[in-house]
Design an enzyme around this catalytic site. Structure first.
Site, PDB file in Angstrom:
ATOM      1  N   LYS A  40      49.333  24.967  53.346  1.00 28.29           N
ATOM      2  CA  LYS A  40      49.928  23.808  54.019  1.00 28.29           C
ATOM      3  C   LYS A  40      50.101  22.641  53.055  1.00 28.29           C
ATOM      4  CE  LYS A  40      47.768  20.714  56.500  1.00 28.29           C
ATOM      5  NZ  LYS A  40      46.994  20.012  57.511  1.00 28.29           N
ATOM      6  N   ASP A  58      51.328  23.111  60.070  1.00 29.54           N
ATOM      7  CA  ASP A  58      50.098  22.464  60.520  1.00 29.54           C
ATOM      8  C   ASP A  58      49.798  22.964  61.923  1.00 29.54           C
ATOM      9  OD1 ASP A  58      51.827  21.152  62.239  1.00 29.54           O
ATOM     10  OD2 ASP A  58      51.223  19.139  61.627  1.00 29.54           O
TER      11      ASP A  58
END
Length: 136
Positions: A40, A58
């Site tokens: 991420k 996310d």
């Protein structure tokens, strides 16, 4: 501090500018080799700082895309990066990421999704499953 030390040790200076010239897969691998940097964070750095085709996943992106059926119900967040990069056109990574997060925060909440206010219910696997349990 660990990340700054790592960058300095590897590159001799505190800069990530060299990533701009690196192929995307190499840039991702370089970033995730750093302690504390996962897919991420690597994707966020590459997309937002270098406009490289990386799709950050996310909690909101993971939840919304799973509910919509864009990724499988058991798809991990790590795998979702790969799957979403395959189905979302690269030119749309930035706006798709931002819009999915906004949708997840404002409408498709984790605990109490506001399906009555959602413009995507006709496309949403989760909505159809919950409202037509016999058809799933």
């Amino acid at each position: 501090q660990d990340a700054l030390r790592y960058v300095t040790e590897q590159r001799g200076a505190i800069t990530l500018d060299f990533l701009a010239d690196m192929p995307i897969d190499e840039a991702k691998a370089w970033l995730v080799a750093m302690n504390g940097i996962g897919p991420k964070t690597a994707a966020i750095i590459l997309l937002f700082a270098f406009a490289k085709p990386a799709f950050p996943v996310d909690t909101h992106v993971h939840r919304v895309t799973r509910r919509l059926g864009l990724i499988g119900p058991k798809t991990s967040a790590e795998r979702a990066h790969v799957d979403l990069e395959e189905i979302v056109p690269a030119k749309d990574f930035y706006p798709a990421h931002l819009n999915i997060i906004r949708h997840g925060r404002e409408v498709c909440n984790a605990r109490a999704p506001r399906c009555d206010d959602c413009p995507l219910t006709s496309y949403c696997d989760d909505y159809h499953t919950r409202n037509n349990p016999d058809e799933s």
